[in-house]
Structures are given as C-alpha cells and as structure tokens.
Design a protein around this motif. Structure first.
Motif, PDB file in Angstrom:
ATOM      1  N   LYS A 188       0.787  -1.230   0.000  1.00  7.34           N
ATOM      2  CA  LYS A 188       0.000   0.000   0.000  1.00  7.34           C
ATOM      3  C   LYS A 188       0.820   1.282   0.000  1.00  7.34           C
ATOM      4  CE  LYS A 188      -3.873  -2.299   2.300  1.00  7.34           C
ATOM      5  NZ  LYS A 188      -4.771  -2.354   3.469  1.00  7.34           N
ATOM      6  N   THR A 189       2.135   1.162   0.037  1.00  7.18           N
ATOM      7  CA  THR A 189       2.962   2.369   0.031  1.00  7.18           C
ATOM      8  C   THR A 189       4.295   2.061  -0.623  1.00  7.18           C
ATOM      9  OG1 THR A 189       4.003   4.055   1.418  1.00  7.18           O
ATOM     10  CG2 THR A 189       3.902   1.843   2.312  1.00  7.18           C
ATOM     11  N   ASP A 190       4.931   3.083  -1.148  1.00  7.66           N
ATOM     12  CA  ASP A 190       6.262   2.897  -1.732  1.00  7.66           C
ATOM     13  C   ASP A 190       7.339   3.605  -0.916  1.00  7.66           C
ATOM     14  OD1 ASP A 190       5.631   5.497  -2.353  1.00  7.66           O
ATOM     15  OD2 ASP A 190       5.963   5.307  -4.506  1.00  7.66           O
ATOM     16  N   HIS A 191       7.006   4.006   0.311  1.00  6.10           N
ATOM     17  CA  HIS A 191       8.022   4.563   1.200  1.00  6.10           C
ATOM     18  C   HIS A 191       8.952   3.446   1.670  1.00  6.10           C
ATOM     19  CE1 HIS A 191       6.386   8.593   1.421  1.00  6.10           C
ATOM     20  NE2 HIS A 191       5.197   8.129   1.767  1.00  6.10           N
ATOM     21  N   PRO A 192      10.215   3.749   1.938  1.00 11.15           N
ATOM     22  CA  PRO A 192      11.135   2.736   2.467  1.00 11.15           C
ATOM     23  C   PRO A 192      10.613   2.173   3.784  1.00 11.15           C
ATOM     24  CG  PRO A 192      12.323   4.718   1.827  1.00 11.15           C
ATOM     25  CD  PRO A 192      10.870   5.057   1.757  1.00 11.15           C
ATOM     26  N   ILE A 193      10.957   0.916   4.046  1.00 11.96           N
ATOM     27  CA  ILE A 193      10.456   0.227   5.233  1.00 11.96           C
ATOM     28  C   ILE A 193      11.608  -0.227   6.123  1.00 11.96           C
ATOM     29  CG2 ILE A 193       9.131  -1.753   6.068  1.00 11.96           C
ATOM     30  CD1 ILE A 193       7.529  -1.650   3.479  1.00 11.96           C
ATOM     31  N   HIS A 194      11.505   0.129   7.399  1.00 18.73           N
ATOM     32  CA  HIS A 194      12.458  -0.301   8.431  1.00 18.73           C
ATOM     33  C   HIS A 194      11.887  -1.547   9.085  1.00 18.73           C
ATOM     34  CE1 HIS A 194      15.108   0.585  12.087  1.00 18.73           C
ATOM     35  NE2 HIS A 194      14.290  -0.365  12.507  1.00 18.73           N
ATOM     36  N   ILE A 195      12.642  -2.644   9.097  1.00 19.65           N
ATOM     37  CA  ILE A 195      12.106  -3.894   9.618  1.00 19.65           C
ATOM     38  C   ILE A 195      12.844  -4.374  10.867  1.00 19.65           C
ATOM     39  CG2 ILE A 195      11.222  -4.655   7.388  1.00 19.65           C
ATOM     40  CD1 ILE A 195      13.662  -6.483   7.140  1.00 19.65           C
ATOM     41  N   GLY A 196      12.170  -5.219  11.619  1.00 19.35           N
ATOM     42  CA  GLY A 196      12.741  -5.796  12.831  1.00 19.35           C
ATOM     43  C   GLY A 196      11.648  -6.468  13.636  1.00 19.35           C
ATOM     44  N   ILE A 197      12.043  -7.168  14.683  1.00 20.32           N
ATOM     45  CA  ILE A 197      11.104  -7.760  15.637  1.00 20.32           C
ATOM     46  C   ILE A 197      11.322  -7.036  16.958  1.00 20.32           C
ATOM     47  CG2 ILE A 197      10.416  -9.844  16.869  1.00 20.32           C
ATOM     48  CD1 ILE A 197       9.803  -9.998  13.926  1.00 20.32           C
ATOM     49  N   THR A 198      10.317  -6.316  17.424  1.00 21.95           N
ATOM     50  CA  THR A 198      10.487  -5.548  18.649  1.00 21.95           C
ATOM     51  C   THR A 198      10.429  -6.474  19.871  1.00 21.95           C
ATOM     52  OG1 THR A 198       9.768  -3.550  19.820  1.00 21.95           O
ATOM     53  CG2 THR A 198       8.033  -5.008  19.027  1.00 21.95           C
ATOM     54  N   GLU A 199      11.167  -6.101  20.902  1.00 24.18           N
ATOM     55  CA  GLU A 199      11.149  -6.864  22.155  1.00 24.18           C
ATOM     56  C   GLU A 199      11.347  -8.360  21.905  1.00 24.18           C
ATOM     57  OE1 GLU A 199       7.289  -5.750  23.329  1.00 24.18           O
ATOM     58  OE2 GLU A 199       7.794  -3.677  23.737  1.00 24.18           O
ATOM     59  N   SER A 200      12.316  -8.678  21.061  1.00 24.71           N
ATOM     60  CA  SER A 200      12.493 -10.083  20.664  1.00 24.71           C
ATOM     61  C   SER A 200      13.051 -10.936  21.798  1.00 24.71           C
ATOM     62  CB  SER A 200      13.399 -10.192  19.444  1.00 24.71           C
ATOM     63  OG  SER A 200      14.707  -9.758  19.747  1.00 24.71           O
ATOM     64  N   GLY A 201      13.762 -10.302  22.753  1.00 24.66           N
ATOM     65  CA  GLY A 201      14.268 -11.064  23.881  1.00 24.66           C
ATOM     66  C   GLY A 201      15.766 -10.956  24.055  1.00 24.66           C
ATOM     67  N   THR A 202      16.317 -11.916  24.766  1.00 27.37           N
ATOM     68  CA  THR A 202      17.744 -11.926  25.058  1.00 27.37           C
ATOM     69  C   THR A 202      18.548 -12.289  23.815  1.00 27.37           C
ATOM     70  OG1 THR A 202      17.703 -14.257  25.666  1.00 27.37           O
ATOM     71  CG2 THR A 202      17.268 -12.665  27.421  1.00 27.37           C
ATOM     72  N   VAL A 203      19.863 -12.219  23.952  1.00 29.45           N
ATOM     73  CA  VAL A 203      20.726 -12.558  22.825  1.00 29.45           C
ATOM     74  C   VAL A 203      20.434 -13.962  22.318  1.00 29.45           C
ATOM     75  CG1 VAL A 203      23.111 -12.956  22.119  1.00 29.45           C
ATOM     76  CG2 VAL A 203      22.547 -10.954  23.518  1.00 29.45           C
ATOM     77  N   ASN A 204      20.191 -14.912  23.237  1.00 29.01           N
ATOM     78  CA  ASN A 204      19.938 -16.285  22.812  1.00 29.01           C
ATOM     79  C   ASN A 204      18.560 -16.452  22.165  1.00 29.01           C
ATOM     80  OD1 ASN A 204      22.435 -17.251  23.708  1.00 29.01           O
ATOM     81  ND2 ASN A 204      21.678 -17.563  25.784  1.00 29.01           N
ATOM     82  N   GLY A 205      17.518 -16.122  22.899  1.00 28.20           N
ATOM     83  CA  GLY A 205      16.169 -16.300  22.365  1.00 28.20           C
ATOM     84  C   GLY A 205      15.823 -15.306  21.272  1.00 28.20           C
ATOM     85  N   GLY A 206      16.274 -14.080  21.424  1.00 28.41           N
ATOM     86  CA  GLY A 206      15.945 -13.035  20.463  1.00 28.41           C
ATOM     87  C   GLY A 206      16.559 -13.255  19.092  1.00 28.41           C
ATOM     88  N   LYS A 207      17.694 -13.917  19.043  1.00 31.27           N
ATOM     89  CA  LYS A 207      18.342 -14.184  17.756  1.00 31.27           C
ATOM     90  C   LYS A 207      17.473 -15.088  16.886  1.00 31.27           C
ATOM     91  CE  LYS A 207      22.777 -15.115  17.695  1.00 31.27           C
ATOM     92  NZ  LYS A 207      24.106 -15.655  18.067  1.00 31.27           N
TER      93      LYS A 207
END
Length: 353
Positions: A188-207
């Motif tokens: 629905k848009t052609d603006h650039p998109i910043h991606i990620g998973i917020t609050e993903s967790g610790t280094v182990n689980g969040g990875k």
C-alpha cells in the motif's frame, strides 16, 4: 521500486543495500560514554545509530556527539515534539516519532517543518503497544490490519503536510503478526520500510525470533533498513544483523563459514575445531571488509573422504581424518596437518588470501 531517502550519507530505499541499524543503551547525556559506544558499533559494521532523547539535555548532546563520530544519528522521540525539534536543530540526521503520541496536528506540523527545513527524513514508528484506541476497538485488539492502518494513517498525516521524506516502521514481538502486517503495508505504500522484531528477547532467544522474522521479510523482498533488537550489548545486534544478511545472500560480505553436522566417520573433535575457527574468523572478517576484499567461503568438514568433494566450491577448507586434517582450496588438497595444527594452518591460508 521504493522511494529513496538519505540519512546522513546512508541511502535508504531506492534499490540501495539494506542498511544495518542499532541503538545505544547508555545515557545520551553522557557524551563520552555514548560516543565510545557508537564507535564500537561503527567498528562492528553499524551504519545508522539511534539515540534515546528523554529530555532537552539529551537533544542538545547531539551537537557534541556529531563532532566525534561520522555515522548518521537518529533521535528517538516520544511524546514531546519540542525534543524532536531540538534534536534536529542540534544535528540529528533523522528523527523517529509516532505522530499519534506527539499530540496535536500543530505539533506534528512543527516537527515536519523543522525536518523539511534541514532536509532530513522522519521515521514513522508504530508498534503493537502504541495503536490508537479506535483501531484497537474496531479490530478487537492488536492485528496485522490494525498495525498497517495505524502506520498508513500517520504517513498520510505527514504527506498532507507536504512532507514526503519518510521511512515506515511497524513492529510487533509476534513473528507471524509482524510478517503479515509488513506484507499489508508493502502493498500500500512505496516509502522505504524499516524492519525488525520488537522486544524479541535476550541474545539467545531473540536471535532466533529475529532470524525468522527479519529473514522471512527480506526473502519476500520487504525491508530497506533493519535492526535486530536484543536485550544486551548493541554490538551483538549489529554482528547478528550481518549474519542474517550474509546467510540469505542479500548482502554477501566477509567470511561465510560452513561446517558439517558430524557423523560416525568423524575422527577429530570437529565441534571444538569449528568453534575455534569461528572465533578466529570473527577477528579477521572486519579487517577484510575494511580492505574491500571479496567475500569468501570457509568449510570445516568432518570426513577426509567426502569433505573436499562436498565443499569443493569453498575457497578454503579442512576435512578431518584420523587425528589429522586435509587442507584444501577450491576442492584441491594442499597439505595434511596434525589435528592440533588445523586451526592455525587454516587461518594462515585465509589471512594471506
């Protein structure tokens, strides 16, 4: 193709390579500490760094920080539009706001005018914890449709103010929800998109969550800039972001290390050898990238019979035997070394390449 915006000297969108971002986790008002952390992030390969701006002193610190670093700086703003303007006046290369929590139209317009005057972009940031009340009520809670609707609402608000230098960010901690919301917004848009998973967790689980969440979006062709959000040292966010990009081939660089899972034919301590090589490669990789050297693949195989054949496309590698290893390059065996010399000899080959 998506629109192109410029954050400092980094281009976002428009076919530019996916840029890597992170965020400092020290007090922005402590210029010495935050500058030290930014330099470490730069050394790790970070290309854009975001800083929290909780008060006026933090906003004013941008002017001092800018004197010591070259990387583009993004001001992370919540609630107080005056802090966004102050950060812009002090040299921020981009500001991150959620127009919904900035306040009145006049306040949002003031931020847009300040950003437009200095030709810097605004990142419209929406997440699952900041959806407008009417959207939540209409959708019965947080949904992919609601996230996309909120982002588009805020984007259109700024577009109506004749501001178009935008990056869109909508994040959730739920991987599937995050994916579905991005699929909707990308259509629905052609603006650039910043991606990620917020609050993903610790280094182990969040990875794990980040690898699935970010990787799936990139493979779907979605994402112009990215941040791996982990609880811990932000340098690890950058290193893992590089691993994600390298693993799916979107931005090959450095050294790609592959190793076999071992089997009953393995007659060396392949796990220990692989970990040692991985550690050594992590130190070599930044030096190769700084010199602009092409990416290479290094293979660590457990079997002397099949190793060179299975990994014949690797630039360098080792295949384990009975207490020894066969070093090879592009499938050609170079020499045999004892097990305790495998790491040392393989690293020598990589360093002179």
């Amino acid at each position: 193709m998506r629109k192109r915006v410029r954050c400092g000297d980094v281009v976002i969108g428009g076919g530019a390579p996916v840029s890597i971002q992170s965020m400092t986790n020290v007090d922005t008002r402590d210029v010495k500490k935050v500058t030290e952390q930014i330099r470490k992030l730069e050394e790790a390969g970070c290309e854009i760094v975001r800083l929290a701006v909780p008060d006026r002193q933090a906003a004013e610190a941008f002017s001092q920080i800018k004197k010591s670093v070259k990387i583009p700086l993004v001001a992370d703003i919540h609630f107080d539009y005056r802090l966004a303007i102050a950060a812009i006046e002090n040299g921020a290369d981009k500001v991150r706001i959620n127009p919904g929590n900035i306040g009145s139209m006049e306040r949002v317009r003031a931020v847009a005018e300040a950003a437009k005057e200095r030709s810097i972009p605004i990142r419209v940031g929406v997440n699952s914890g900041s959806l407008e009340k009417d959207i939540l009520e209409r959708n019965g809670g947080v949904t992919a449709e609601g996230l996309a609707e909120s982002a588009l609402r805020n984007v259109r608000l700024l577009e109506q103010m004749d501001f178009d230098d935008l990056v869109i960010s909508l994040k959730a901690s739920d991987v599937r929800l995050n994916y579905e919301a991005h699929k909707l917004i990308a259509e629905k848009t052609d603006h650039p998109i910043h991606i990620g998973i917020t609050e993903s967790g610790t280094v182990n689980g969040g990875k794990l969550k980040s690898a699935i969440g970010i990787g799936s979006l990139l493979l779907a062709g979605i994402g112009d800039t990215m941040r791996v959000s982990l609880t811990g040292d932000p340098v690890k966010e950058v290193l893992f972001a590089k691993e994600i990009l390298k693993s799916i081939g979107i931005r090959p660089s450095g050294i790609n290390l592959v190793s076999c899972p071992t089997c009953g034919r393995t007659q060396v301590d392949l796990e220990h050898i692989s970990l040692q090589i991985e550690e050594a490669v992590a130190k070599i990789e930044p030096r190769r990238e700084a010199k602009g050297l092409p990416p290479i693949t290094v293979a660590v195989m457990g079997c002397a019979v099949n190793g060179p054949g299975e990994a014949k496309e690797a630039d360098f590698g080792v295949a384990g035997g009975d207490g020894k290893g066969l070093l090879f390059a592009k499938g050609e065996i170079l020499k045999t070394v004892p097990e305790d010399k495998i790491v040392e000899e393989l690293i020598k080959l990589i360093e002179v390449s």
